[in-house]
Design an enzyme around this catalytic site. Structure first.
Site, PDB file in Angstrom:
ATOM      1  N   GLN A 665      15.246   8.758  14.134  1.00 38.30           N
ATOM      2  CA  GLN A 665      14.624   8.092  12.993  1.00 38.30           C
ATOM      3  C   GLN A 665      15.163   8.621  11.674  1.00 38.30           C
ATOM      4  O   GLN A 665      15.271   7.889  10.696  1.00 38.30           O
ATOM      5  CB  GLN A 665      13.109   8.266  13.048  1.00 38.30           C
ATOM      6  N   HIS A 668      18.089   6.738   9.869  1.00 42.05           N
ATOM      7  CA  HIS A 668      17.959   5.391   9.307  1.00 42.05           C
ATOM      8  C   HIS A 668      18.357   5.341   7.837  1.00 42.05           C
ATOM      9  O   HIS A 668      18.996   4.405   7.385  1.00 42.05           O
ATOM     10  CB  HIS A 668      16.521   4.884   9.459  1.00 42.05           C
ATOM     11  N   GLU A 734       4.650   4.852  12.130  1.00 34.72           N
ATOM     12  CA  GLU A 734       5.324   3.661  12.640  1.00 34.72           C
ATOM     13  C   GLU A 734       5.573   3.818  14.136  1.00 34.72           C
ATOM     14  O   GLU A 734       5.265   2.931  14.929  1.00 34.72           O
ATOM     15  CB  GLU A 734       6.659   3.482  11.907  1.00 34.72           C
ATOM     16  N   HIS A 735       6.143   4.944  14.528  1.00 32.33           N
ATOM     17  CA  HIS A 735       6.368   5.263  15.940  1.00 32.33           C
ATOM     18  C   HIS A 735       5.603   6.531  16.273  1.00 32.33           C
ATOM     19  O   HIS A 735       5.597   7.474  15.474  1.00 32.33           O
ATOM     20  CB  HIS A 735       7.849   5.517  16.234  1.00 32.33           C
ATOM     21  N   ASP A 768      13.328   0.358  20.383  1.00 36.09           N
ATOM     22  CA  ASP A 768      14.154  -0.207  19.311  1.00 36.09           C
ATOM     23  C   ASP A 768      15.083  -1.295  19.821  1.00 36.09           C
ATOM     24  O   ASP A 768      15.436  -2.209  19.071  1.00 36.09           O
ATOM     25  CB  ASP A 768      14.997   0.904  18.670  1.00 36.09           C
ATOM     26  N   HIS A 827     -22.117 -31.417  -2.244  1.00 37.76           N
ATOM     27  CA  HIS A 827     -22.060 -30.946  -0.858  1.00 37.76           C
ATOM     28  C   HIS A 827     -23.318 -31.387  -0.108  1.00 37.76           C
ATOM     29  O   HIS A 827     -23.243 -31.889   1.024  1.00 37.76           O
ATOM     30  CB  HIS A 827     -21.962 -29.412  -0.794  1.00 37.76           C
TER      31      HIS A 827
END
Length: 840
Positions: A665, A668, A734-735, A768, A827
């Site tokens: 990670q 990235h 995230e993970h 992934d 209404h």
């Protein structure tokens, strides 16, 4: 604001100095060696090449005025807001839409003031400023000038028609022209005047008259109108004089602003710098340093800094290093204050003030050609050591270990724990300001802007924006091994996402005769952003394209940055073919998001945009989803990737596995953050993991990216599984990778995570690429509120209801009561009328 723009052929003498005090000047074809005054406009009659124009803009010219032939050559290549078109009445018909929308102003050359012509030009160039140059031997009358300026038209007068003396039939006083539009509602005819420093800090409120302003313009001194004593020449008796830097009218032309250099004890009669109290912050520091430079007490630290340039240099470098390593908001503010103090000390020693720094910043901001902005070699791979160093000239140490910072949850205060949960700062406001002009250009100018921005940011010139099916075999040529891998991943991902389809219809009878239903439909048109930049990601094309295909979306538009030769990577092209993409937009960044949100001449407009990206992409997605004209939604505010790995100190926590997961990670991008939560790790076990991180990182081709992301990352030590999982749920990763004994048993305690990877043989990489789950997941803690992308993300649900007459007899009175309670009579009537018809 610009109302009166003098045209100057020879920038010399008192007249020129006075003109510079009251606003921009328009210089005609100045010599290359001329230092430009602030906010200069340039009339370049003889400009023939782009380099000639950009050179002047880079030197600090505010705007350039070009004839039509030259403007056509540079439109789209220099910023619209920096370009004014020189035009005469007979040439209007030759102006194309590209020219009309590519300039921010028009300088109309005309033999006389023709209000009908000016109105027509204003309507044609509806979003541009209009400047009128009356090309005649005699100047227009002040009455005509006043009428022109009140209509929001700007007046250009040659310096030959201007004078410092009183107005005559052949020359006009620059004070008369400057003050022509001014108005006042005061019985004494005076104008409120704000006096401030060059940096915009208020000194006081005074009043001005025509006479006082005229004298200030001519002499360059602060001169005002006392309501009791007549002309007030500031400092005439006290010695606290003022040099006037600029005089401006406000937007309503009913007040003035004088920016001045104040001398002596200050502006206020109480011998303070300002009538509103003593200065604070930077103005106070600047004043103190200037005073110390002139007469610093012997033995004072500031005098020591002035007398010892080597010490001052060392302190600047030391404080810059400490600022780079600051982690919290308070630390950044504290270290930045120290750095500014020492930097301003050096500036003071060289006679440089804050106003000079601001002028330099303004000049840099006006550059239209930019360097890459990379750090010099000795700083480009700098990694700060764990402990603060007082060495002033620390150099790069490529042998320094690549390590995460370690913290212990057991010993943390609540404040320290909150700091551990913070992500790297994403400056959303700054990103929105950077992204807005890009989005606006694509929205207004469509394909033309898209191609220009692709050339600028993606460094490739294209003749078309999109590729449409059928895709050529040549564009999808990949190796057999890669093709087989993509096919296998495609099958797994499609199988998992097909199982998520909501094809059923929900039908519930809420009461007799009242049936409510819900059914799903695919989102018709979707845009899928496939990042490029530092990595080619066909995996993201699979993760976004397959659920769109499975959900039944009618149009699937890919957007991905082109390669330098203008093509799309063949792996992405092959995935586009597999999922049935209806178009591939060859663009990245904010411009790609804008093109899909609004549509262009060739790019299809979409209804929802998916996909991860850098801060530019994220900001653009959030910007367009809030624009009602775009009518587009987004999947989630997905930002830089991250990972949180929980590690237990037993035989299941293999150091090599843990390190590999963290680095997968960290590579990235430099904004990524990895966090390792260790449970009762021994120091030996922790050292093995850190050594693995360092050793594996050095073998990676993206090691320099890893150096920077790991520097932002953490090891958090927990005393129990429960404490670790609580921290994880607060962090909302995230993970989440579980290197735990009996890891499957712990999944039920996970409340917040994008995707969970269970056990030592479940690397995040499998999710992934090919296990079947989706890798487009919520980042920056958004796993508390958002799910990752799934098939339902590409569907919407519609509800319906069907009510029988018997059902309305029962339900109707309830609705009438509630509608009457809210005061919505129509209404209620919609029900009453039907109930009434049943009684007939």
């Amino acid at each position: 604001m610009t109302r009166f723009l003098p045209l100057v052929d020879v920038p010399l003498g008192d007249l020129f100095d006075a003109l510079c005090r009251i606003g921009p000047v328009l210089l005609r074809d100045p010599p290359p060696s001329l230092p430009l005054p602030d906010h200069s406009y340039l009339l370049l009659d003889n400009a023939t090449e782009l380099d000639h124009v950009t050179s002047w803009l880079d030197q600090g010219a505010e705007k350039v005025v070009l004839p039509l032939s030259a403007a056509k050559q540079v439109i789209g290549l220099i910023p619209q807001e920096r370009l004014i078109l020189l035009l005469d009445a007979v040439s209007v018909s030759a102006v194309s839409d590209k020219v009309r929308t590519g300039v921010s102003g028009v300088l109309l050359k005309t033999p006389e003031i023709d209000t009908d012509l000016i109105s027509s030009i204003s309507n044609f160039f509806s979003n541009s400023a209009i400047f009128v140059f009356v090309d005649s031997a005699d100047p227009p009358s002040l009455v005509s000038i006043r009428s022109l300026l009140h209509s929001s038209v700007n007046l250009v007068l040659p310096n030959s028609q201007l004078t410092l003396a009183n107005s005559s039939s052949s020359q006009l006083s620059i004070a008369d022209v400057f003050l022509a539009p001014i108005t006042t509602d005061r019985p004494d005819g005076l104008f409120p005047t704000i006096v401030s420093t060059e940096t915009g800090h208020s000194l006081g409120l005074v009043y001005s008259s025509f006479e006082s302003v005229k004298e200030s313009i001519i002499t360059g001194k602060g001169i005002y109108q006392s309501r009791k004593h007549g002309l007030w020449r500031k400092g005439e008796t006290s010695g606290s004089t003022q040099d006037v830097a600029s005089i401006r009218l406000d937007c309503d032309s009913d007040s003035l602003e004088f920016k001045v250099v104040q001398h002596g004890s200050g502006f206020c009669h109480l011998e303070r710098q300002s009538c509103f109290g003593e200065a604070a912050g930077l103005p106070h520091l600047e004043k103190t340093l200037q005073s110390r430079f002139e007469s610093a007490p012997e033995g004072s630290y500031t005098k020591r800094l002035f007398d010892d340039p080597a010490l001052l240099r060392s302190k600047i470098m030391e404080e810059a290093d400490e600022l780079c390593r600051a982690e919290t908001r308070d630390e950044v503010a504290f270290e930045a204050a120290d750095l500014i103090y020492f930097a301003l000390t050096k500036c003071t020693a060289y006679g440089v003030g804050i106003a000079d720094i601001e002028r330099s910043l303004d000049k840099k901001a006006k550059r239209v050609t930019r360097r890459a902005g990379d750090a010099k070699p000795q700083w480009s791979t700098h990694k700060a050591p764990e402990a603060k160093s007082t060495t002033p000239s620390a150099q790069l140490d490529l042998d320094a270990p690549i390590r995460l910072r370690t913290n212990n949850l057991t010993d943390c205060s609540e404040e320290e724990r909150a700091q551990l949960l913070r992500r790297p700062v994403l400056k959303s406001d700054e990103m929105f300001e950077k992204v807005k002009p890009i989005v606006s250009q694509v929205r207004q100018r469509g394909d033309a802007a898209l191609l220009e921005l692709t050339a600028k940011f993606d460094k490739t010139r294209l003749s078309s924006t999109c590729v449409f099916p059928p895709y050529s075999k040549e564009s999808m040529e990949i190796s057999i091994a890669v093709k087989e891998a993509i096919d296998r991943a495609y099958a797994n991902i499609k199988k998992f996402h097909a199982a998520q389809i909501d094809g059923s219809s929900l039908k519930v009878e809420t009461m007799p005769g009242v049936v409510c239903s819900r059914f799903s439909r695919p989102i018709a048109r979707v845009g899928l952003y496939i990042p490029g930049g530092t990595a080619i990601l066909p995996s993201t094309a699979l993760m976004l394209g397959i659920p769109a295909q499975v959900a039944g979306c009618k149009e699937i538009v890919f957007a991905t940055p082109p390669r330098q030769d203008g093509t799309i990577s063949p792996e992405v092209m092959y995935v586009a073919h597999l999922v049935g993409a209806s178009a591939i937009l060859k663009a990245g960044g904010a411009q790609a998001v804008a093109a899909m949100a609004y549509g262009t001449e060739t790019v299809p407009k979409v209804d929802k945009i998916f996909g991860p990206g850098n801060q530019w992409v994220t900001a653009a997605k959030m910007l367009v989803q809030n624009d009602t004209d775009a009518l587009v939604s987004i999947d989630m505010p997905a930002g830089p990737s991250e990972v949180l790995a929980s590690v237990m100190a037993d035989h299941t926590a293999k150091p090599a596995f843990v390190a590999a997961d963290l680095l997968s990670q960290a590579e990235h991008g430099v904004d990524s953050q990895v966090v390792l939560v260790g449970i009762n790790l021994t120091s030996d076990h922790l050292e093995l993991i850190e050594n693995e991180v360092d050793e594996q990182a050095r073998q990676l081709s993206r090691v320099e990216i890893v150096r920077q992301s790991v520097a932002k990352s953490l090891i958090v030590l927990a005393g129990s599984v429960e404490e670790a999982i609580k921290f994880s749920n607060d962090y909302a990763p995230e993970h989440l990778i579980l290197h735990l004994e009996n890891a499957p048993d712990k999944v039920r305690f996970i409340d917040n995570a994008g995707s969970v990877f269970v056990g030592p043989f479940t690397p995040e990489s499998c999710g992934d690429y090919a296990s079947g789950t989706n890798h487009t997941l919520p980042t920056n803690g958004y796993a508390r509120q958002f799910s990752g992308v799934n098939t339902l993300s590409f569907q919407k649900h519609i509800t319906s209801q069907e009510i029988t007459s018997d059902g309305l007899r029962e339900l109707g009175p309830v609705v009438v009561t509630l509608a009457d309670c809210e005061g919505l009579q129509a209404h209620a009537n919609a029900v009453r009328i039907r109930l009434g018809s049943m009684k007939v």
